[in-house]
Design a protein around this motif. Structure first.
Motif, PDB file in Angstrom:
ATOM      1  N   LEU A  67      -2.259  11.738  -0.861  1.00 46.08           N
ATOM      2  CA  LEU A  67      -0.984  11.853  -1.015  1.00 46.08           C
ATOM      3  C   LEU A  67      -0.687  12.133  -2.362  1.00 46.08           C
ATOM      4  CD1 LEU A  67       0.277  11.286   1.945  1.00 46.08           C
ATOM      5  CD2 LEU A  67       1.935   9.894   0.506  1.00 46.08           C
ATOM      6  N   PRO A  68      -1.011  11.400  -3.279  1.00 43.26           N
ATOM      7  CA  PRO A  68      -0.783  11.992  -4.881  1.00 43.26           C
ATOM      8  C   PRO A  68      -1.332  13.234  -5.043  1.00 43.26           C
ATOM      9  CG  PRO A  68      -1.470   9.762  -4.619  1.00 43.26           C
ATOM     10  CD  PRO A  68      -1.567  10.011  -3.244  1.00 43.26           C
ATOM     11  N   GLY A 107       0.951  15.742  -3.775  1.00 43.89           N
ATOM     12  CA  GLY A 107       2.275  15.549  -4.342  1.00 43.89           C
ATOM     13  C   GLY A 107       2.005  16.716  -5.641  1.00 43.89           C
ATOM     14  N   PHE A 115      -1.327  -3.234  -8.984  1.00 42.21           N
ATOM     15  CA  PHE A 115      -0.355  -2.259  -8.957  1.00 42.21           C
ATOM     16  C   PHE A 115       0.979  -2.660  -8.803  1.00 42.21           C
ATOM     17  CE2 PHE A 115       2.366   1.443  -7.420  1.00 42.21           C
ATOM     18  CZ  PHE A 115       1.982   2.440  -8.549  1.00 42.21           C
ATOM     19  N   PHE A 161       5.262   0.930 -12.897  1.00 40.28           N
ATOM     20  CA  PHE A 161       4.668   2.079 -12.983  1.00 40.28           C
ATOM     21  C   PHE A 161       5.605   3.178 -13.034  1.00 40.28           C
ATOM     22  CE2 PHE A 161       3.499   5.999 -10.485  1.00 40.28           C
ATOM     23  CZ  PHE A 161       2.449   6.438 -11.311  1.00 40.28           C
ATOM     24  N   LEU A 162       6.678   3.075 -12.131  1.00 38.09           N
ATOM     25  CA  LEU A 162       7.916   4.166 -12.211  1.00 38.09           C
ATOM     26  C   LEU A 162       8.583   4.159 -13.499  1.00 38.09           C
ATOM     27  CD1 LEU A 162       9.145   4.554  -8.667  1.00 38.09           C
ATOM     28  CD2 LEU A 162       7.730   6.090  -9.803  1.00 38.09           C
ATOM     29  N   SER A 193       4.875   5.617  -5.049  1.00 36.04           N
ATOM     30  CA  SER A 193       5.164   5.722  -6.456  1.00 36.04           C
ATOM     31  C   SER A 193       4.324   7.036  -7.014  1.00 36.04           C
ATOM     32  CB  SER A 193       4.839   4.479  -7.125  1.00 36.04           C
ATOM     33  OG  SER A 193       5.485   3.639  -6.474  1.00 36.04           O
ATOM     34  N   LEU A 194       3.004   6.847  -6.883  1.00 33.55           N
ATOM     35  CA  LEU A 194       1.875   7.851  -7.331  1.00 33.55           C
ATOM     36  C   LEU A 194       2.214   9.270  -6.933  1.00 33.55           C
ATOM     37  CD1 LEU A 194      -1.570   6.370  -7.166  1.00 33.55           C
ATOM     38  CD2 LEU A 194      -0.264   7.099  -9.324  1.00 33.55           C
ATOM     39  N   THR A 195       2.462   9.351  -5.606  1.00 33.65           N
ATOM     40  CA  THR A 195       2.775  10.631  -5.045  1.00 33.65           C
ATOM     41  C   THR A 195       3.978  11.303  -6.093  1.00 33.65           C
ATOM     42  OG1 THR A 195       2.295   9.904  -3.051  1.00 33.65           O
ATOM     43  CG2 THR A 195       3.433  12.244  -3.202  1.00 33.65           C
ATOM     44  N   LEU A 196       5.142  10.582  -6.116  1.00 34.34           N
ATOM     45  CA  LEU A 196       6.513  10.781  -6.846  1.00 34.34           C
ATOM     46  C   LEU A 196       5.982  11.230  -8.257  1.00 34.34           C
ATOM     47  CD1 LEU A 196       9.081  10.727  -5.575  1.00 34.34           C
ATOM     48  CD2 LEU A 196       9.746   9.005  -7.049  1.00 34.34           C
ATOM     49  N   MET A 234      -4.100   8.407   3.058  1.00 36.38           N
ATOM     50  CA  MET A 234      -3.249   7.796   1.997  1.00 36.38           C
ATOM     51  C   MET A 234      -3.563   8.270   0.631  1.00 36.38           C
ATOM     52  SD  MET A 234      -0.510   5.607   2.843  1.00 36.38           S
ATOM     53  CE  MET A 234      -0.278   4.024   3.034  1.00 36.38           C
ATOM     54  N   ARG A 242       0.783  -1.154   0.202  1.00 35.21           N
ATOM     55  CA  ARG A 242       0.038  -0.074   0.095  1.00 35.21           C
ATOM     56  C   ARG A 242       1.009   1.357   0.106  1.00 35.21           C
ATOM     57  NH1 ARG A 242      -5.384   1.416   3.002  1.00 35.21           N
ATOM     58  NH2 ARG A 242      -6.878   0.720   1.442  1.00 35.21           N
ATOM     59  N   ALA A 243       1.765   1.147   0.735  1.00 34.00           N
ATOM     60  CA  ALA A 243       2.957   2.362   1.137  1.00 34.00           C
ATOM     61  C   ALA A 243       3.198   2.586  -0.275  1.00 34.00           C
ATOM     62  CB  ALA A 243       3.746   2.085   2.089  1.00 34.00           C
ATOM     63  N   GLN A 244       3.771   1.420  -0.872  1.00 34.55           N
ATOM     64  CA  GLN A 244       4.512   1.524  -2.401  1.00 34.55           C
ATOM     65  C   GLN A 244       3.761   2.160  -3.253  1.00 34.55           C
ATOM     66  OE1 GLN A 244       5.324  -2.191  -3.983  1.00 34.55           O
ATOM     67  NE2 GLN A 244       7.723  -1.887  -3.796  1.00 34.55           N
ATOM     68  N   TRP A 245       2.334   1.758  -3.464  1.00 33.96           N
ATOM     69  CA  TRP A 245       1.841   2.490  -4.503  1.00 33.96           C
ATOM     70  C   TRP A 245       1.538   4.217  -4.267  1.00 33.96           C
ATOM     71  CZ3 TRP A 245      -2.480   5.355  -3.997  1.00 33.96           C
ATOM     72  CH2 TRP A 245      -3.712   4.936  -2.853  1.00 33.96           C
ATOM     73  N   ALA A 246       1.299   4.547  -3.063  1.00 38.23           N
ATOM     74  CA  ALA A 246       1.179   5.771  -2.578  1.00 38.23           C
ATOM     75  C   ALA A 246       2.183   6.671  -2.898  1.00 38.23           C
ATOM     76  CB  ALA A 246       0.775   5.762  -0.975  1.00 38.23           C
ATOM     77  N   SER A 290       5.008  -0.967  -8.689  1.00 35.09           N
ATOM     78  CA  SER A 290       5.607   0.377  -8.487  1.00 35.09           C
ATOM     79  C   SER A 290       6.828   0.159  -9.609  1.00 35.09           C
ATOM     80  CB  SER A 290       6.164   0.552  -7.257  1.00 35.09           C
ATOM     81  OG  SER A 290       7.257  -0.338  -6.855  1.00 35.09           O
TER      82      SER A 290
END
Lengths: 240, 120
Positions: free
Chosen positions: B4-5, B8, B54, B59-60, A10-13, B1, A4-8, B56
């Protein structure tokens, strides 16, 4: 909950970078809009200069009219002065004739007129079909050779010191820039002038063969020409 | 949570507006294509999150590579005289709307499930 923390994170970045880029682009378009506004402001400056130019042109035309009036007055005074003295009157007449040849007086009389027009390029050979300075010059030389007493191009009198040369897309005559079509008028014996132009293999034939749009020379009963306006000593170099 | 995006995004926009960075006008079109690619990837990420698939890394890497590739494509198109950026605009635009449609459907389904539960 590491997933969960991971997607948050990544998406935030990604959102951070996206937001940054969008802001940059937004500022760019904004400055672009500002530029457009300043261009608009520049447009008003252009308008002001145009108005100034129009005013100057008008003043110039008025001054030319005045010059013509004064010249006519001067001629009248001279005639008056000559009075009954026959020798002086003869001299006066000579002076008048010289002035006509020098182009210092407005003249009128019978003659011919011909129009030179840029032709339409058929196979991209544009250079061939354009009316060049030497074309205009050749026609004028032909007319003078045939005995023309006064010649004008688009209403500008051609005199001994007149310069006719190309400056970019236009031709400069006496420092005036004129573009095609060129209406060349000549005062003189209409028949002689017309036949001189129309002679087989002559200048007009040569121009037509090259693709320049040349009208048939027409005989005119009465052509009016203005006096030469410009610096008589520096007409050829084009006093602006 | 979930905020957050969004935070950002706002933070990034603020940095972009405050920072005195300006790119040359000539590169403006590349940036716009890159933005489109980034936007597409972010929506793809949201969709993947909702579908619980998902990753990461995907995605990244997708975010960076897509963005760069889109800019590169635009650059290449300009060099060749082919409006390749149009291809990027269309491709990313279609995907963007597809992602949005999927997100909408998932959101509707969840909303229905949530509101349907108390009734039975």
């Amino acid at each position: 909950m590491t997933g969960r923390a991971q997607w948050a994170v990544s998406l935030t970045l990604a959102s951070l970078v996206l937001g940054f880029m969008m802001a940059l682009q937004y500022r760019q378009t904004q400055t672009g809009r500002l530029d457009a506004i300043s261009v608009h402001a520049y447009g008003t400056e252009e308008k002001r200069l145009q108005n100034e130019l129009a005013a100057l042109k008008e003043a110039n035309a008025r001054a030319e009219q005045q010059l013509a009036r004064l010249t006519a007055q001067l001629a009248a005074y001279e005639k008056e002065m000559a009075g009954s003295n026959s020798q002086l009157a003869r001299l006066q007449q000579r002076l008048q004739q010289e002035r006509i040849l020098a182009g210092l007086t407005p003249v009128e009389g019978p003659g011919v007129s011909v129009v030179l027009m840029d032709g339409i390029a058929v196979n991209s050979d544009t250079e061939q079909v354009l009316t060049h300075d030497w074309d205009v010059r050749s026609v004028i030389n032909e007319l003078f050779t045939a005995g023309a007493e006064a010649v004008s191009i688009n209403g500008y009198r051609v005199v001994a010191t007149s310069g006719i040369f190309c400056t970019g897309p236009v031709v400069r005559i006496n420092g005036h820039r004129i573009g095609a079509p060129f209406t060349i008028e000549a005062i003189g014996d209409p028949h002689t002038l017309k036949s001189a132009l129309e002679i087989q293999g002559g200048i007009l034939d040569a121009l037509r063969a090259r693709g320049v749009n040349v009208s048939a020379p027409t005989m005119e009963d009465d052509i009016k020409m203005p006096a030469f306006t410009g610096n008589a000593t520096a007409g050829a170099v084009g006093a602006d | 949570m979930i905020w957050l995006p969004v935070l950002g995004l706002i933070l990034g926009a603020a940095i972009g507006l405050v920072a005195n960075v300006s790119i040359p006008v000539a590169y403006s079109s590349y940036l716009s294509i890159a933005i489109l690619a980034a936007l597409d990837t972010v929506f793809g990420g949201i969709r993947a999150t909702l579908e619980k698939s998902f990753d990461s890394t995907v995605f990244l890497s997708g975010f960076i590579v897509n963005t760069l590739l889109a800019a590169l494509l635009a650059f290449l198109g300009e060099q060749l005289g082919v409006d390749l950026y149009l291809a990027a605009v269309v491709a990313f635009g279609v995907r963007l709307f597809q992602n949005l449609a999927v997100i909408r459907r998932i959101a509707f389904r969840r909303w229905k499930e949530r509101s349907g539960k108390p009734m039975g």
